[in-house]
Motif scaffolding. Structure first.
Motif, PDB file in Angstrom:
ATOM      1  N   GLN A 516      -1.902  13.901  -6.221  1.00  0.00           N
ATOM      2  CA  GLN A 516      -0.981  14.861  -6.835  1.00  0.00           C
ATOM      3  C   GLN A 516      -0.166  15.561  -5.748  1.00  0.00           C
ATOM      4  OE1 GLN A 516      -0.079  16.189  -9.777  1.00  0.00           O
ATOM      5  NE2 GLN A 516      -1.445  15.218 -11.269  1.00  0.00           N
ATOM      6  N   LYS A 517       1.138  15.668  -5.945  1.00  0.00           N
ATOM      7  CA  LYS A 517       2.034  16.202  -4.926  1.00  0.00           C
ATOM      8  C   LYS A 517       1.770  17.666  -4.588  1.00  0.00           C
ATOM      9  CE  LYS A 517       6.342  13.645  -4.437  1.00  0.00           C
ATOM     10  NZ  LYS A 517       7.794  13.642  -4.717  1.00  0.00           N
ATOM     11  N   ARG A 518       1.109  18.380  -5.477  1.00  0.00           N
ATOM     12  CA  ARG A 518       0.892  19.797  -5.197  1.00  0.00           C
ATOM     13  C   ARG A 518      -0.077  20.020  -4.035  1.00  0.00           C
ATOM     14  NH1 ARG A 518      -2.119  18.767  -9.851  1.00  0.00           N
ATOM     15  NH2 ARG A 518      -4.297  19.470  -9.797  1.00  0.00           N
ATOM     16  N   PHE A 519      -0.839  18.990  -3.639  1.00  0.00           N
ATOM     17  CA  PHE A 519      -1.768  19.127  -2.508  1.00  0.00           C
ATOM     18  C   PHE A 519      -1.013  19.004  -1.188  1.00  0.00           C
ATOM     19  CE2 PHE A 519      -4.551  18.193  -6.010  1.00  0.00           C
ATOM     20  CZ  PHE A 519      -5.625  19.036  -5.773  1.00  0.00           C
ATOM     21  N   GLN A 520      -1.259  19.971  -0.308  1.00  0.00           N
ATOM     22  CA  GLN A 520      -0.585  20.044   0.982  1.00  0.00           C
ATOM     23  C   GLN A 520      -1.569  19.707   2.118  1.00  0.00           C
ATOM     24  OE1 GLN A 520       2.846  20.844   0.721  1.00  0.00           O
ATOM     25  NE2 GLN A 520       2.227  20.609  -1.426  1.00  0.00           N
ATOM     26  N   GLY A 521      -1.033  19.476   3.296  1.00  0.00           N
ATOM     27  CA  GLY A 521      -1.866  19.237   4.476  1.00  0.00           C
ATOM     28  C   GLY A 521      -2.288  17.803   4.665  1.00  0.00           C
ATOM     29  N   ILE A 522      -1.819  16.889   3.822  1.00  0.00           N
ATOM     30  CA  ILE A 522      -2.169  15.472   3.962  1.00  0.00           C
ATOM     31  C   ILE A 522      -1.446  14.912   5.179  1.00  0.00           C
ATOM     32  CG2 ILE A 522      -2.080  13.212   2.839  1.00  0.00           C
ATOM     33  CD1 ILE A 522      -2.169  14.714   0.138  1.00  0.00           C
ATOM     34  N   ASP A 523      -2.190  14.215   6.015  1.00  0.00           N
ATOM     35  CA  ASP A 523      -1.667  13.766   7.309  1.00  0.00           C
ATOM     36  C   ASP A 523      -1.919  12.268   7.473  1.00  0.00           C
ATOM     37  OD1 ASP A 523      -0.740  13.647   9.912  1.00  0.00           O
ATOM     38  OD2 ASP A 523      -2.596  14.416  10.788  1.00  0.00           O
ATOM     39  N   PRO A 524      -1.027  11.410   6.967  1.00  0.00           N
ATOM     40  CA  PRO A 524      -1.229   9.963   7.087  1.00  0.00           C
ATOM     41  C   PRO A 524      -1.352   9.542   8.546  1.00  0.00           C
ATOM     42  CG  PRO A 524       0.536  10.449   5.539  1.00  0.00           C
ATOM     43  CD  PRO A 524       0.208  11.744   6.246  1.00  0.00           C
ATOM     44  N   ALA A 525      -2.310   8.670   8.815  1.00  0.00           N
ATOM     45  CA  ALA A 525      -2.558   8.232  10.189  1.00  0.00           C
ATOM     46  C   ALA A 525      -3.109   6.817  10.157  1.00  0.00           C
ATOM     47  CB  ALA A 525      -3.553   9.186  10.867  1.00  0.00           C
ATOM     48  N   ILE A 526      -3.393   6.287  11.343  1.00  0.00           N
ATOM     49  CA  ILE A 526      -3.971   4.944  11.439  1.00  0.00           C
ATOM     50  C   ILE A 526      -5.230   4.842  10.591  1.00  0.00           C
ATOM     51  CG2 ILE A 526      -5.092   3.314  13.018  1.00  0.00           C
ATOM     52  CD1 ILE A 526      -3.235   4.343  15.203  1.00  0.00           C
ATOM     53  N   SER A 527      -5.996   5.928  10.547  1.00  0.00           N
ATOM     54  CA  SER A 527      -7.264   5.927   9.828  1.00  0.00           C
ATOM     55  C   SER A 527      -7.105   6.204   8.338  1.00  0.00           C
ATOM     56  CB  SER A 527      -8.198   6.979  10.440  1.00  0.00           C
ATOM     57  OG  SER A 527      -7.576   8.247  10.430  1.00  0.00           O
ATOM     58  N   GLY A 528      -5.877   6.351   7.841  1.00  0.00           N
ATOM     59  CA  GLY A 528      -5.664   6.595   6.430  1.00  0.00           C
ATOM     60  C   GLY A 528      -5.292   8.042   6.158  1.00  0.00           C
ATOM     61  N   ILE A 529      -5.621   8.535   4.960  1.00  0.00           N
ATOM     62  CA  ILE A 529      -5.232   9.901   4.603  1.00  0.00           C
ATOM     63  C   ILE A 529      -6.420  10.834   4.392  1.00  0.00           C
ATOM     64  CG2 ILE A 529      -3.080   9.125   3.550  1.00  0.00           C
ATOM     65  CD1 ILE A 529      -4.365   9.702   0.803  1.00  0.00           C
ATOM     66  N   THR A 530      -7.655  10.306   4.380  1.00  0.00           N
ATOM     67  CA  THR A 530      -8.793  11.174   4.049  1.00  0.00           C
ATOM     68  C   THR A 530      -9.475  11.772   5.279  1.00  0.00           C
ATOM     69  OG1 THR A 530     -10.337   9.295   4.005  1.00  0.00           O
ATOM     70  CG2 THR A 530      -9.244   9.884   1.929  1.00  0.00           C
ATOM     71  N   HIS A 531      -8.964  11.478   6.469  1.00  0.00           N
ATOM     72  CA  HIS A 531      -9.632  11.917   7.700  1.00  0.00           C
ATOM     73  C   HIS A 531      -9.696  13.439   7.819  1.00  0.00           C
ATOM     74  CE1 HIS A 531      -5.907  13.154   9.796  1.00  0.00           C
ATOM     75  NE2 HIS A 531      -5.348  12.183   9.082  1.00  0.00           N
ATOM     76  N   ASN A 532      -8.788  14.143   7.156  1.00  0.00           N
ATOM     77  CA  ASN A 532      -8.744  15.614   7.281  1.00  0.00           C
ATOM     78  C   ASN A 532      -8.798  16.295   5.922  1.00  0.00           C
ATOM     79  OD1 ASN A 532      -6.155  14.984   6.326  1.00  0.00           O
ATOM     80  ND2 ASN A 532      -5.241  16.753   7.351  1.00  0.00           N
ATOM     81  N   MET A 533      -9.559  15.746   4.994  1.00  0.00           N
ATOM     82  CA  MET A 533      -9.532  16.280   3.632  1.00  0.00           C
ATOM     83  C   MET A 533      -9.971  17.744   3.559  1.00  0.00           C
ATOM     84  SD  MET A 533     -11.008  14.570   0.127  1.00  0.00           S
ATOM     85  CE  MET A 533     -10.250  12.998   0.388  1.00  0.00           C
ATOM     86  N   GLU A 534     -10.813  18.163   4.514  1.00  0.00           N
ATOM     87  CA  GLU A 534     -11.216  19.574   4.512  1.00  0.00           C
ATOM     88  C   GLU A 534     -10.046  20.493   4.872  1.00  0.00           C
ATOM     89  OE1 GLU A 534     -12.290  18.009   8.669  1.00  0.00           O
ATOM     90  OE2 GLU A 534     -12.288  17.290   6.593  1.00  0.00           O
ATOM     91  N   LYS A 535      -8.940  19.909   5.337  1.00  0.00           N
ATOM     92  CA  LYS A 535      -7.748  20.696   5.660  1.00  0.00           C
ATOM     93  C   LYS A 535      -6.681  20.622   4.556  1.00  0.00           C
ATOM     94  CE  LYS A 535      -9.324  21.925   9.709  1.00  0.00           C
ATOM     95  NZ  LYS A 535      -9.805  23.310   9.920  1.00  0.00           N
ATOM     96  N   TRP A 536      -6.923  19.833   3.510  1.00  0.00           N
ATOM     97  CA  TRP A 536      -5.982  19.825   2.396  1.00  0.00           C
ATOM     98  C   TRP A 536      -6.008  21.191   1.711  1.00  0.00           C
ATOM     99  CZ3 TRP A 536      -6.469  14.621  -0.769  1.00  0.00           C
ATOM    100  CH2 TRP A 536      -6.265  13.533   0.099  1.00  0.00           C
ATOM    101  N   TRP A 537      -4.881  21.595   1.126  1.00  0.00           N
ATOM    102  CA  TRP A 537      -4.837  22.907   0.495  1.00  0.00           C
ATOM    103  C   TRP A 537      -3.834  22.930  -0.654  1.00  0.00           C
ATOM    104  CZ3 TRP A 537      -0.332  26.042   0.975  1.00  0.00           C
ATOM    105  CH2 TRP A 537       0.624  25.584   1.896  1.00  0.00           C
ATOM    106  N   LEU A 538      -4.005  23.937  -1.487  1.00  0.00           N
ATOM    107  CA  LEU A 538      -3.129  24.161  -2.638  1.00  0.00           C
ATOM    108  C   LEU A 538      -2.461  25.522  -2.516  1.00  0.00           C
ATOM    109  CD1 LEU A 538      -5.261  22.986  -5.703  1.00  0.00           C
ATOM    110  CD2 LEU A 538      -2.995  22.145  -5.103  1.00  0.00           C
ATOM    111  N   PRO A 539      -1.149  25.597  -2.705  1.00  0.00           N
ATOM    112  CA  PRO A 539      -0.509  26.912  -2.787  1.00  0.00           C
ATOM    113  C   PRO A 539      -1.119  27.709  -3.943  1.00  0.00           C
ATOM    114  CG  PRO A 539       1.134  25.170  -2.568  1.00  0.00           C
ATOM    115  CD  PRO A 539      -0.172  24.490  -2.820  1.00  0.00           C
ATOM    116  N   ASN A 540      -1.219  28.999  -3.773  1.00  0.00           N
ATOM    117  CA  ASN A 540      -1.847  29.844  -4.800  1.00  0.00           C
ATOM    118  C   ASN A 540      -1.195  29.677  -6.168  1.00  0.00           C
ATOM    119  OD1 ASN A 540      -3.820  30.970  -3.163  1.00  0.00           O
ATOM    120  ND2 ASN A 540      -2.486  32.621  -2.458  1.00  0.00           N
TER     121      ASN A 540
END
Length: 543
Positions: A516-540
């Motif tokens: 869903q586009k409302r999730f921010q902080g997604i960082d595509p990389a060689i390892s995919g997109i889930t490497h930093n899921m603890e850093k994903w965030w939602l605007p209030n």
């Protein structure tokens, strides 16, 4: 999310071909205000991410788990001294610092002093020592012991420090310290095979388990004391939905935020403005390969000629086109194509019905008057097991069923629920053949799957493949850190597997995640997109 370091069974990778809606259908616009409202520049806390899994975790003690459903959840619950970053560099996690000395024979670690287990107890080197002893205990039914058993001497040197010594350089030594640390105070007096903590885990990772409703969902909540900083999201909710069609429909209805698309969904069913306004799609080569594994104890598959014949009877291009709509690439072995370890000098088996029949005849299988392959009056008929809800693999088998029928082979397809599939059939050797996938690690060591010592209860060499030269190559491959030297061993290993065909190696698919586009902080990389899921965030305003 830490990059996975273990070899484990994958429920599915991504492209599971189905047909449940027309390509013109759209979803309701769930976030019109997202389109017209500015996103804050600073990450904000709160909200939840709803994921879906077609398989339920079997065990949340990572040392015992062999399936991707368990490891995906456990990766959020535990920590380890080291981890991969998004570019696959090895960096400290629970370790404050580490040293590699004496040409790779001595490792020294100092842990951070601000790490707490989910129950409030401090994590110390006592826990690492306990983990080491547990993993090297022959009574622990773990397929991951080999890395620990190569250690010549383990020594705890302080409350937050330890060192390990090896007889000689060991290529996977550094990988060993990417394995999860287990809590001594929780598990030391437990029967590890029966403990309640397999379902009520105590970890030290970014999330902790709040609820587990069997067959329905798992709820993870943010760990307020996580030493790398509290995750931005309050909760991760894993919904157990054992069918990819249903998962897609739930996402369409706004009840799932993150899913892996099938190829048909990716190419056809998520087109149009509504999808583009509300969802973000990604595509990259997956770190895993799909294969058919033969039970080498089965009388049909003991003969190498039969296994080679089936390789010649398989049109991999047709499999990829029919089951993945072209979103995959062929592979000849257990490594990702176009990587340094992949042996590109091996000539793949071409689709050749004549050659296949010649090899079947060599093994005593001849077509009867009805066009059925037969030996000693017995038809060539067997069953391939597939896990429930995996339409991609089911469609692979339908393609193979069609092609193999031309040669007089009958394959029956049996679908089994994931946990039963793995624990009661695969790991116990109760099958003729199975279709499965392995994840592909950054390090090329595949000792835990192919070495003969892995032919054991709960072992990953469940096809019972035994080859003395393969054993030696695997042992040599992990004893040197020189890439050029290692490549020689793994090139030869691939040649033997190509010749012996204990697996019918099929393809490496593409990962096709959608969020869903409302999730921010997604960082595509060689390892995919889930490497930093603890850093994903939602605007209030979107929570």
């Amino acid at each position: 999310m830490k990059k996975k370091f273990k070899i484990f069974f994958s429920i599915f990778f991504v492209s599971l071909i189905i047909s449940c809606t027309s390509e013109n259908e759209t979803i309701p616009n769930k976030s019109k205000k997202f389109i017209n409202t500015a996103i804050p520049k600073q990450a904000e806390f709160g909200g939840k991410l709803i994921l879906a899994s077609i398989g339920e975790p079997s065990n949340l003690i990572p040392a015992l788990a062999t399936d991707s459903a368990s490891h995906e959840v456990a990766d959020f619950l535990y920590t380890s001294p080291l981890k991969y970053d998004k570019e696959y560099n090895i960096v400290p996690l629970a370790a404050k610092q580490y040293e590699i000395l004496e040409h790779g024979c001595l490792f020294r670690f100092t842990l951070k002093e601000n790490i707490y287990w989910h129950d409030g107890k401090k994590l110390t080197a006592d826990d690492v020592t306990f983990t080491y002893k547990l993993m090297t205990n022959p009574k622990t039914p773990t397929p991951y012991a080999a890395d620990y058993l190569t250690i010549k001497e383990y020594k705890q040197t302080g409350k937050y420090s330890f060192e390990v010594r090896y007889d000689k350089p060991y290529a996977r030594a550094i990988i060993t310290w990417m394995l999860p640390i287990l809590p001594k105070h929780v598990l030391e007096n437990e029967d590890i095979t029966k403990t309640k903590y397999a379902r009520q885990p105590i970890g030290a990772g970014p999330f902790k388990l709040k609820e587990w409703h069997s067959g329905s969902r798992l709820v993870l909540e943010a760990n307020e004391q996580y030493f790398e900083g509290r995750p931005y999201l309050d909760k991760l909710i894993y919904r157990i939905i054992p069918d990819v069609t249903t998962i897609f429909l739930e996402a369409k209805a706004g009840k799932v935020d993150f899913l892996g698309l099938t190829t048909q969904q990716y190419l056809l069913q998520t087109k149009g403005k509504e999808w583009e306004d509300n969802w973000k799609k990604y595509q990259y080569i997956a770190s895993g390969y799909t294969y058919i594994g033969y039970n080498l104890k089965h009388p049909f598959f003991k003969d190498k000629n039969v296994r080679q014949a089936l390789a010649y009877a398989t049109d991999r291009d047709a499999v990829i086109k029919g089951a993945l709509l072209g979103l995959g690439t062929k592979t000849i072995g257990p490594y990702k194509p176009n990587t340094w370890v992949y042996n590109d000098k091996i000539i793949p088996y071409s689709y050749n019905e004549k050659k296949a029949l010649e090899l079947f005849a060599k093994a005593g299988w001849i077509k009867n008057k009805q066009g059925i392959l037969e030996k000693d009056g017995k038809p060539f008929s067997f069953t391939i097991l597939v896990n429930q809800g995996n339409k991609e693999r089911e469609n692979v088998l339908l393609v193979l069923q069609q092609y193999w029928k031309k040669l007089g082979i009958e394959i029956k397809i049996r679908t089994v629920e994931w946990a039963t599939f793995i624990n009661e059939f695969v790991l116990k050797g109760q099958y003729d053949a199975v279709i499965l996938a392995w994840n592909i690690l950054e390090d090329p060591d595949i000792y835990d799957v192919w070495h003969s010592s892995a032919i054991k209860p709960n072992g990953l060499n469940f096809v019972h493949f035994k080859n003395d030269e393969v054993d030696r190559l695997l042992e040599k491959g992990r004893e040197t850190t020189d890439r050029t030297e290692r490549k020689k061993y793994y090139d030869r290993l691939q040649e033997i597997l190509h010749e012996e065909q204990p697996y019918l190696f099929l393809y490496v698919p593409y990962s096709l995640p959608m969020v869903q586009k409302r999730f921010q902080g997604i960082d595509p990389a060689i390892s995919g997109i889930t490497h930093n899921m603890e850093k994903w965030w939602l605007p209030n305003f979107l929570q």
